[in-house]
Structures are given as C-alpha cells and as structure tokens.
Design an enzyme around this catalytic site. Structure first.
Site, short mmCIF file in Angstrom:
data_model
loop_
_atom_site.label_atom_id
_atom_site.label_comp_id
_atom_site.label_asym_id
_atom_site.label_seq_id
_atom_site.Cartn_x
_atom_site.Cartn_y
_atom_site.Cartn_z
N ASP A 1 1.67 12.15 -5.35
CA ASP A 1 2.46 10.96 -5.68
C ASP A 1 1.72 10.03 -6.64
OD1 ASP A 1 0.49 9.95 -4.05
OD2 ASP A 1 1.83 9.18 -2.49
N GLU B 1 -1.80 4.08 -2.44
CA GLU B 1 -0.48 4.69 -2.35
C GLU B 1 0.53 3.97 -3.24
OE1 GLU B 1 -0.36 7.44 -1.04
OE2 GLU B 1 -0.91 7.57 1.06
N HIS C 1 -1.34 8.90 -6.37
CA HIS C 1 -2.29 7.92 -5.83
C HIS C 1 -3.72 8.23 -6.27
CE1 HIS C 1 -2.51 10.51 -1.96
NE2 HIS C 1 -3.73 10.53 -2.44
N ASP D 1 -13.14 6.49 -0.59
CA ASP D 1 -12.34 6.19 0.59
C ASP D 1 -12.85 6.93 1.82
OD1 ASP D 1 -11.58 8.70 -0.36
OD2 ASP D 1 -9.58 8.08 -0.96
#
Ligand code: GLP
Length: 271
Positions: free
Chosen positions: A141, A148, A143, A72
């Site tokens: 979380d 996400e 990811h 990313d």
C-alpha cells in the site's frame, strides 16, 4: 528522484548493496565521524544485506564506524521473538558484520513509556547530526516504515496502528495467521525519513507495482506515503522489472535512457 531499473530482485539487490558500499567508502567514516544509516526489515532488503555481508567478508567494506537506526519495531513482542525486528536485524545483518552493538539502534517496543521512547529516538538521531542515508522498502500500500496510508507526511517517530492489509501482508512471517501479527508498532515518521540527506528505496515484485506507480507518476499523496519521496532532494528508487509493471512504457524508457550509464552495479565500486 532517480529510478534505477534492474532485471530482477538479485540484480536490484546487488546494485543497492554496491551503492551503499560506495557511499560508505567515499565518506571514509571514523569513530569521531561515523556514517549514519537508517535501515529497514522485510523481505525486500534480505538479499542486499547478504550482498553487504559478502562485501564485508571480502574486505571491501567495514561497518566499524557505521551507526544504524532501524525504521520500526512491533509493540509488545519480546525482543528475542523470532519475528521481532531486533531478531531480524541480528539474523540477517548485524551478527555477520563488524558493527559494534552500541552503534545499532532499534526502537524498543516494550518500553514502559513508548511516547518517551519515540522522543528519545528522535533526539538520538539529532545528536548524531542526522541520517546520511535512509534505506527502505515499501509495503504493497506504499507505506514507508510503518507509515500507513493517511500518515502525516510531516510525522515523526510515534506509535502507529497497523492496517488490516499490512497485517495480512506480514502474516507470512507469523504462520500465515493475522491474529498473531501485532496490531501496533513504533515507527519513524515520514518527516524523520525526509530529514535524511539521502533516501534509497528498493522495491521488487508485482505486489509493489501499484505503489511504485503512485511514487513515480502520480502526485504527492498521504494515502501513498512513499510518494513523499518526490519532496526530497536526493532519493533513489531501485526496482526490478516486476515492480515497474504499472508505469507507462514512456516513463520506463525515459528512466532507462537517462540512467543507461549507471546501471552496471560493478561500476559503483570503482572508486
Ligand atoms: C513492513 C515494514 C516495512 C517494509 C514492508 C515491506 O511493513 N514495516 O518497513 O518496507 O514491511 O515488506 P517486504 O519487503 O517484506 O515486502
């Protein structure tokens, strides 16, 4: 899915670095038949990159015939911004090893046509015949890359809006100021990662404990994209003791038991 539990971050990093080195050594890459890797940024891989650099400096491993695709990149910050993932990779890894620059691929978050940039990235991975080993970290979380919560588990490389939680987590790299964290990023999709022949994830610290519980003990769920690993034929999660804090004692005991002969990182380099 395999779960490798190591005492602390340093040991988890060493195990992961040695495992990657073993994979590359066994593959015996050449310029015509390179080893293709997916790579992450973040604090999780920093020590394992150091360990891989050390293995390279000792002459154990070369990256000359390794091709990399990063997961990313933020949209809209200059490539040479200290917090861009381009800078991160150069500072922590690429500038210390013998990988040719043309073998490294990172999404361009400043491309004039971001959608085309994502399509080209997917096409380039395909052209190489796919990724042999996708290395990753996870967010608190759960990811994977910037996939996400709620990301499609079939997603491909695309533009994603970052959650407030991720901006808060990543603000530590931007003077603690969430307003300085870009709101959007380009990221490979969960489907892109699942296409790799093998996935290796490192998780350290108790901020990852909730995500690791979901990944190991709960069902596949798009709200915790790391849980998609359960759908993959060959994935390994390497955790330190803090990251497994929320898993049941019996689960920990089970994985420690079945992996008891595989936990010493030094054995991984006895090829
Ligand atoms: C970012 C990256 C992820 C990384 C995550 C965790 O959000 N896009 O690829 O896994 O941070 O970062 P850290 O390892 O610093 O906890």
């Amino acid at each position: 899915m395999r779960l490798i539990i190591q005492q602390d971050y340093k040991k988890a990093s060493k195990w992961t670095a040695n495992y990657i080195a073993r994979r590359i050594l066994k593959y015996k890459p050449t310029s015509d038949n390179p080893f293709i890797m997916g790579l992450p940024t973040g604090s999780s891989p920093i020590q394992l990159y150091k360990d891989l650099v050390e293995l390279h400096k000792k002459g154990v491993i070369s990256f000359k015939n390794v091709v990399t695709f990063n997961m990313d990149e933020y949209i809209g910050i200059p490539e040479d911004h200290p917090q861009s993932y381009h800078s991160f990779m150069n500072n922590h890894f690429f500038s210390h090893i013998d990988i040719p620059k043309e073998n490294t691929n990172i999404l361009n978050g400043n491309a004039s046509d971001l959608i085309q940039e994502c399509a080209n990235y997917e096409a380039k991975i395909k052209l190489y015949g796919g990724i042999h080993l996708f290395l990753g970290g996870i967010g608190p979380d759960g990811h994977l890359a910037f996939n996400e919560p709620g990301s499609s588990l079939a997603s491909r490389t695309r533009i994603k809006t970052l959650t407030e939680d991720t901006k808060i987590a990543n603000s530590r790299f931007f003077d603690g100021d969430t307003s300085k964290v870009p709101s959007t990023a380009l990221t490979v999709g969960v489907g892109t990662i699942l296409d790799a022949k093998e996935i290796v994830i490192i998780a350290s610290g108790n901020s990852k404990a909730a995500a690791i519980k979901q990944a190991i003990e709960r069902g596949v769920n798009h709200m915790w994209t790391v849980s998609a690993l359960q759908l993959h034929a060959k994935s390994i999660v390497i955790c330190d003791e803090e990251a497994i804090y929320d898993i049941k004692y019996s689960t920990v005991k089970y994985f420690k038991d079945i992996e008891s002969k595989n936990l010493n990182p030094d054995n991984l380099l006895k090829i």
